[in-house]
Design a protein around this motif. Sequence first.
Motif, short mmCIF file in Angstrom:
data_model
loop_
_atom_site.label_atom_id
_atom_site.label_comp_id
_atom_site.label_asym_id
_atom_site.label_seq_id
_atom_site.Cartn_x
_atom_site.Cartn_y
_atom_site.Cartn_z
N PRO A 54 0.80 -1.22 0.00
CA PRO A 54 0.00 0.00 0.00
C PRO A 54 0.84 1.28 0.00
O PRO A 54 0.42 2.30 -0.49
CB PRO A 54 -0.84 -0.10 1.27
CG PRO A 54 -0.25 -1.18 2.07
CD PRO A 54 0.57 -2.04 1.18
N GLY A 55 2.06 1.20 0.51
CA GLY A 55 2.94 2.38 0.53
C GLY A 55 3.92 2.43 -0.61
O GLY A 55 4.85 3.21 -0.59
N GLY A 56 3.76 1.58 -1.61
CA GLY A 56 4.70 1.54 -2.72
C GLY A 56 5.54 0.28 -2.65
O GLY A 56 5.11 -0.75 -2.14
N LEU A 58 7.99 -1.92 -1.05
CA LEU A 58 8.48 -2.11 0.30
C LEU A 58 9.54 -3.21 0.34
O LEU A 58 9.46 -4.18 -0.42
CB LEU A 58 7.32 -2.49 1.22
CG LEU A 58 6.12 -1.53 1.20
CD1 LEU A 58 4.97 -2.12 1.99
CD2 LEU A 58 6.53 -0.18 1.74
#
Length: 63
Positions: A54-56, A58
């Motif tokens: 979700p944050g790119g 990882l």
Amino acid sequence: MSHSHNLPAAVRFTSNGLIIDGGTVLLSTEGTDLVRCVVVALPLGITRLGRQGPGGCLPDPRS
């Protein structure tokens, strides 16, 4: 296997080896939710493999 990316048509380098263009490549296979990502970061062209989340892109905890 499918892929997508946001790299330009040509990835350019300077005369001393620094990268001018970078981006992220996403790799996936049917039948699994795992999406791998490869990041080519500016300006050194450092390449990092991880998992798309979700944050790119990882870091993969198993690497």
